[in-house]
Write a protein that holds these residues in place. Sequence first.
Motif, PDB file in Angstrom:
ATOM      1  N   SER A 210      47.931 -16.537 -81.683  1.00 21.49           N
ATOM      2  CA  SER A 210      46.855 -16.068 -82.540  1.00 21.49           C
ATOM      3  C   SER A 210      46.991 -16.565 -83.976  1.00 21.49           C
ATOM      4  O   SER A 210      48.004 -16.312 -84.643  1.00 21.49           O
ATOM      5  CB  SER A 210      46.837 -14.536 -82.529  1.00 21.49           C
ATOM      6  OG  SER A 210      45.815 -14.026 -83.343  1.00 21.49           O
ATOM      7  N   ARG A 211      45.971 -17.303 -84.430  1.00 21.59           N
ATOM      8  CA  ARG A 211      45.834 -17.759 -85.824  1.00 21.59           C
ATOM      9  C   ARG A 211      46.964 -18.674 -86.279  1.00 21.59           C
ATOM     10  O   ARG A 211      47.138 -18.878 -87.496  1.00 21.59           O
ATOM     11  CB  ARG A 211      45.732 -16.564 -86.782  1.00 21.59           C
ATOM     12  CG  ARG A 211      44.572 -15.618 -86.507  1.00 21.59           C
ATOM     13  CD  ARG A 211      44.494 -14.541 -87.573  1.00 21.59           C
ATOM     14  NE  ARG A 211      43.443 -13.565 -87.295  1.00 21.59           N
ATOM     15  CZ  ARG A 211      43.187 -12.514 -88.065  1.00 21.59           C
ATOM     16  NH1 ARG A 211      43.919 -12.299 -89.155  1.00 21.59           N
ATOM     17  NH2 ARG A 211      42.219 -11.671 -87.765  1.00 21.59           N
ATOM     18  N   LYS A 212      47.730 -19.244 -85.387  1.00 26.25           N
ATOM     19  CA  LYS A 212      48.912 -19.994 -85.802  1.00 26.25           C
ATOM     20  C   LYS A 212      48.563 -21.358 -86.394  1.00 26.25           C
ATOM     21  O   LYS A 212      47.482 -21.906 -86.173  1.00 26.25           O
ATOM     22  CB  LYS A 212      49.895 -20.105 -84.638  1.00 26.25           C
ATOM     23  CG  LYS A 212      50.499 -18.743 -84.310  1.00 26.25           C
ATOM     24  CD  LYS A 212      51.773 -18.814 -83.538  1.00 26.25           C
ATOM     25  CE  LYS A 212      52.423 -17.436 -83.452  1.00 26.25           C
ATOM     26  NZ  LYS A 212      53.596 -17.413 -82.580  1.00 26.25           N
ATOM     27  N   LEU A 228      40.005 -18.164 -84.988  1.00 26.54           N
ATOM     28  CA  LEU A 228      39.742 -17.409 -83.762  1.00 26.54           C
ATOM     29  C   LEU A 228      39.361 -18.309 -82.589  1.00 26.54           C
ATOM     30  O   LEU A 228      39.903 -18.134 -81.489  1.00 26.54           O
ATOM     31  CB  LEU A 228      38.673 -16.349 -84.002  1.00 26.54           C
ATOM     32  CG  LEU A 228      38.232 -15.562 -82.764  1.00 26.54           C
ATOM     33  CD1 LEU A 228      39.399 -14.806 -82.139  1.00 26.54           C
ATOM     34  CD2 LEU A 228      37.104 -14.587 -83.129  1.00 26.54           C
ATOM     35  N   SER A 231      42.428 -19.892 -81.320  1.00 24.39           N
ATOM     36  CA  SER A 231      43.314 -18.871 -80.756  1.00 24.39           C
ATOM     37  C   SER A 231      42.883 -18.512 -79.343  1.00 24.39           C
ATOM     38  O   SER A 231      43.713 -18.377 -78.428  1.00 24.39           O
ATOM     39  CB  SER A 231      43.308 -17.617 -81.639  1.00 24.39           C
ATOM     40  OG  SER A 231      43.730 -17.901 -82.946  1.00 24.39           O
ATOM     41  N   LEU A 232      41.569 -18.338 -79.150  1.00 26.53           N
ATOM     42  CA  LEU A 232      41.064 -17.979 -77.823  1.00 26.53           C
ATOM     43  C   LEU A 232      41.267 -19.119 -76.831  1.00 26.53           C
ATOM     44  O   LEU A 232      41.624 -18.884 -75.666  1.00 26.53           O
ATOM     45  CB  LEU A 232      39.586 -17.611 -77.911  1.00 26.53           C
ATOM     46  CG  LEU A 232      39.262 -16.309 -78.648  1.00 26.53           C
ATOM     47  CD1 LEU A 232      37.752 -16.136 -78.780  1.00 26.53           C
ATOM     48  CD2 LEU A 232      39.882 -15.106 -77.953  1.00 26.53           C
ATOM     49  N   ALA A 235      44.913 -19.074 -75.909  1.00 24.81           N
ATOM     50  CA  ALA A 235      45.221 -17.894 -75.097  1.00 24.81           C
ATOM     51  C   ALA A 235      44.722 -18.065 -73.670  1.00 24.81           C
ATOM     52  O   ALA A 235      45.421 -17.715 -72.707  1.00 24.81           O
ATOM     53  CB  ALA A 235      44.608 -16.648 -75.736  1.00 24.81           C
ATOM     54  N   ARG A 247      49.530 -11.970 -77.387  1.00 26.41           N
ATOM     55  CA  ARG A 247      49.727 -11.226 -78.640  1.00 26.41           C
ATOM     56  C   ARG A 247      48.701 -11.739 -79.643  1.00 26.41           C
ATOM     57  O   ARG A 247      48.701 -12.929 -79.972  1.00 26.41           O
ATOM     58  CB  ARG A 247      51.150 -11.448 -79.154  1.00 26.41           C
ATOM     59  CG  ARG A 247      51.499 -10.709 -80.437  1.00 26.41           C
ATOM     60  CD  ARG A 247      52.930 -11.037 -80.857  1.00 26.41           C
ATOM     61  NE  ARG A 247      53.322 -10.306 -82.051  1.00 26.41           N
ATOM     62  CZ  ARG A 247      53.084 -10.721 -83.297  1.00 26.41           C
ATOM     63  NH1 ARG A 247      52.439 -11.854 -83.512  1.00 26.41           N
ATOM     64  NH2 ARG A 247      53.489  -9.996 -84.321  1.00 26.41           N
ATOM     65  N   VAL A 248      47.838 -10.838 -80.143  1.00 19.15           N
ATOM     66  CA  VAL A 248      46.684 -11.295 -80.915  1.00 19.15           C
ATOM     67  C   VAL A 248      46.415 -10.404 -82.119  1.00 19.15           C
ATOM     68  O   VAL A 248      46.774  -9.220 -82.138  1.00 19.15           O
ATOM     69  CB  VAL A 248      45.413 -11.353 -80.035  1.00 19.15           C
ATOM     70  CG1 VAL A 248      45.650 -12.200 -78.792  1.00 19.15           C
ATOM     71  CG2 VAL A 248      44.933  -9.971 -79.634  1.00 19.15           C
ATOM     72  N   HIS A 249      45.742 -11.000 -83.108  1.00 17.93           N
ATOM     73  CA  HIS A 249      45.218 -10.240 -84.244  1.00 17.93           C
ATOM     74  C   HIS A 249      43.803  -9.727 -83.952  1.00 17.93           C
ATOM     75  O   HIS A 249      43.422  -8.657 -84.403  1.00 17.93           O
ATOM     76  CB  HIS A 249      45.185 -11.112 -85.497  1.00 17.93           C
ATOM     77  CG  HIS A 249      46.520 -11.633 -85.920  1.00 17.93           C
ATOM     78  ND1 HIS A 249      47.087 -12.777 -85.374  1.00 17.93           N
ATOM     79  CD2 HIS A 249      47.406 -11.170 -86.831  1.00 17.93           C
ATOM     80  CE1 HIS A 249      48.258 -12.984 -85.934  1.00 17.93           C
ATOM     81  NE2 HIS A 249      48.484 -12.028 -86.817  1.00 17.93           N
ATOM     82  N   ASP A 250      43.032 -10.528 -83.207  1.00 21.65           N
ATOM     83  CA  ASP A 250      41.613 -10.234 -82.967  1.00 21.65           C
ATOM     84  C   ASP A 250      41.450  -9.632 -81.570  1.00 21.65           C
ATOM     85  O   ASP A 250      41.118 -10.321 -80.605  1.00 21.65           O
ATOM     86  CB  ASP A 250      40.805 -11.523 -83.103  1.00 21.65           C
ATOM     87  CG  ASP A 250      40.994 -12.166 -84.467  1.00 21.65           C
ATOM     88  OD1 ASP A 250      40.512 -11.593 -85.463  1.00 21.65           O
ATOM     89  OD2 ASP A 250      41.644 -13.220 -84.547  1.00 21.65           O
ATOM     90  N   THR A 254      39.292 -11.004 -78.121  1.00 15.97           N
ATOM     91  CA  THR A 254      40.141 -11.432 -77.010  1.00 15.97           C
ATOM     92  C   THR A 254      39.841 -10.639 -75.749  1.00 15.97           C
ATOM     93  O   THR A 254      39.780 -11.195 -74.644  1.00 15.97           O
ATOM     94  CB  THR A 254      41.627 -11.288 -77.387  1.00 15.97           C
ATOM     95  OG1 THR A 254      41.886 -12.018 -78.594  1.00 15.97           O
ATOM     96  CG2 THR A 254      42.517 -11.819 -76.283  1.00 15.97           C
TER      97      THR A 254
END
Length: 268
Positions: A210-212, A228, A231-232, A235, A247-250, A254
Amino acid sequence: MSNRVKVMGVVNVTPDSFSDGGRFLAPDAALAHARMLIAQGADILDIGAESTRPGSDPVSTHDEIARAVPLIAAIREESAIPISIDTMKPDVARAAVAAGANIWNDVTALSHSPDALSVAAELGCEVMLMHMQGAPRTMQAQPHYDDVVAQVNAYLASRAQAAIAAGVAREKIWLDPGIGFGKRLEHNLALLANLESLVGLGFPVLLGVSRKSFIAMLDPAASATQRLPGSLAAALAGVQAGVAAVRVHDVAQTVQALRVWDAIKTAR
């Protein structure tokens, strides 16, 4: 564990995490954020009180406990959701579990402290073992691998066996390839493209993308909060490979992406 991919929502009670540092340092803000993630469908909450972003400085055990433990206790008063403590320090893990945490998520794979393995066995909680080359402060200086997939898999397999030998139940061990932790863009992409081999070791795999920053290397205009879509995409690549949790912020976005993914799969 169900076959559905679990969503771990991140709550950073730190002043300096890479994407949301300082936003949830205040106790009321952190608890409100945790409540929101639960309402959005998080299956697990991951509480971090020490930033492990590249270049970050260590935090004392006292400060880490002071940030994390009251939040864990407050969440546990309201919810039975599994709570993970993201720490490399056994004393922090012990205090967190006493306050209601169920999982020890360790970026050093229980190698930071000589007594980490024995404490994990003593606590009897689930443990998440992550691969990291170097330490957070210097890990992105000059990471090098001859074969990143083989080396990361071998390291995590060895740490899992060390945990089992120390008394941690095999069924309580998770593995995490540590995307972005002591790895260049090509290393992260190779690991993501070959996650099936890590899943094949027979332990549930946690994937944190996430967001890396590797996303920004592919799209330099994207700030941490604009990653985002990437990230998706990463994922879902992990979901395709068989990871057990992301493991995510959003969380809300997700959860929706996974719901659509599952609907497509079941329509075959």
